[in-house]
Scaffold this active site. Structure first.
Site, PDB file in Angstrom:
ATOM      1  N   GLU A  18      53.182  39.848   7.287  1.00  0.00           N
ATOM      2  CA  GLU A  18      53.331  39.564   8.723  1.00  0.00           C
ATOM      3  C   GLU A  18      51.942  39.247   9.307  1.00  0.00           C
ATOM      4  OE1 GLU A  18      54.562  43.150  10.715  1.00  0.00           O
ATOM      5  OE2 GLU A  18      55.025  42.132  12.601  1.00  0.00           O
ATOM      6  N   LYS A  31      60.332  36.978  15.057  1.00  0.00           N
ATOM      7  CA  LYS A  31      60.722  38.394  14.904  1.00  0.00           C
ATOM      8  C   LYS A  31      61.625  38.851  16.050  1.00  0.00           C
ATOM      9  CE  LYS A  31      58.516  42.875  13.869  1.00  0.00           C
ATOM     10  NZ  LYS A  31      57.217  43.536  13.673  1.00  0.00           N
ATOM     11  N   CYS A  50      59.160  42.879   8.966  1.00  0.00           N
ATOM     12  CA  CYS A  50      58.759  44.274   9.113  1.00  0.00           C
ATOM     13  C   CYS A  50      59.827  45.138   9.795  1.00  0.00           C
ATOM     14  CB  CYS A  50      57.411  44.316   9.829  1.00  0.00           C
ATOM     15  SG  CYS A  50      56.502  45.840   9.487  1.00  0.00           S
ATOM     16  N   VAL A  62      53.359  50.595   8.888  1.00  0.00           N
ATOM     17  CA  VAL A  62      52.441  51.695   9.171  1.00  0.00           C
ATOM     18  C   VAL A  62      53.077  53.064   8.904  1.00  0.00           C
ATOM     19  CG1 VAL A  62      51.038  50.427  10.844  1.00  0.00           C
ATOM     20  CG2 VAL A  62      53.072  51.638  11.634  1.00  0.00           C
TER      21      VAL A  62
HETATM   22  C1  ACM Z   1      55.918  46.493  12.183  1.00  0.00           C
HETATM   23  O1  ACM Z   1      56.964  45.967  12.576  1.00  0.00           O
HETATM   24  N1  ACM Z   1      54.796  45.801  12.088  1.00  0.00           N
HETATM   25  C2  ACM Z   1      55.887  47.901  11.811  1.00  0.00           C
END
Ligand code: ACM
Length: 263
Positions: A38, A108, A143, A170
């Site tokens: 990402e 996203k 992510c 994370v």
């Molecule tokens: C994320 O969506 N970067 C944890």
């Protein structure tokens, strides 16, 4: 066919340096499909739209063209996370470069933590890219989308053989869920995570690596360590994901009972 996940530590705010690194790693990866993290072109921890806007890239940007040109030279598909600017809008996006076809974009859907102060919510929905010359259908999510099983399910119902998940993870809990996303949808899942940390002065985010490729029964096909850059490759057989049965009687798609679900 081989696929690869690239684990790297992007330089915050330095698109040119990240682009050079992505191009070099793309050339090196021994795979027809190469998935990057990402926001691999920009780094992650932007905390305001004003900070991100000068770095964000429109679709005509030279950095995207440079990566696409390497894809064409090496005859490889690449999936790369980048911050997309479209007029006044900013998206946490990923682009799929098909060296023999078109680009495909995903923005996203589920914005994580302080991303919602920086990015607009994605408006593409979950689409599947048909890579004809590889007989491969790739669905992309980014992510935090992993937390929503509807994302992977939508991609699988849309015909994805492989779910590519560029990530900047994370937490550690995703490692329990990603193989399940593969198993419950009978698809390959490839998570390209980053390493390193970024700080805004008052808060530091540490990205935990462990990029992995999961088989369609949830097994780990390849995995990288938590804190080093690298490339992990695995062979895949996309056509095998299209028969959703797992014994002579049960088929996980034919056995679905949508009338009983409230989603
Ligand atoms: C994320 O969506 N970067 C944890």
């Amino acid at each position: 066919m081989n696929i690869a996940v690239v684990q790297m530590n992007p330089v915050f705010g330095d698109v040119a340096a990240n682009c050079d690194r992505i191009c070099a790693l793309l050339q090196r990866a021994d795979a027809e499909v190469v998935i990057f993290p990402e926001l691999a072109l920009s780094g992650y921890f932007f905390t305001s739209r004003e900070q991100l806007a000068p770095i964000a890239l429109d679709r005509e940007s030279p950095a995207l063209a440079a990566i696409e040109s390497v894809c064409r030279q090496c005859n490889k598909v690449a999936i790369v996370g980048f911050p997309e600017r479209n007029g006044a809008r900013l998206y946490n996006a990923a682009v799929t470069f098909d060296p023999r076809g078109e680009r495909h974009y995903y923005r996203k859907t589920h914005l994580f933590y302080r991303e919602r102060f920086v990015f607009d919510e994605g408006d593409t929905g979950f689409g599947v890219s048909e890579i004809g010359w590889l007989d491969l259908r790739i669905g992309t999510m980014i992510c935090y989308d992993w937390r929503f099983p509807e994302a992977a399910r939508t991609l699988a119902l849309g015909g994805a053989d492989l779910i590519a998940c560029p990530s900047n993870l994370v937490t550690h809990v995703w490692r329990m869920a990603m193989p399940v996303r593969a198993l419950e949808n009978k698809v390959y899942v490839a998570v390209a995570n980053r390493i390193g940390s970024e700080s805004d002065g008052s808060e530091t985010l540490t990205f935990n690596g462990r990029s992995a490729i999961y088989g369609y029964n949830g097994t780990v096909l390849a995995e990288l360590p938590a804190d080093t850059e690298g490339i992990a490759c695995a062979p895949i057989e996309p056509a095998k994901t299209r028969n959703k049965s797992f014994n002579p009687i049960n088929d996980i798609f034919a056995d679905r009972r949508p009338w009983a679900y409230r989603l």
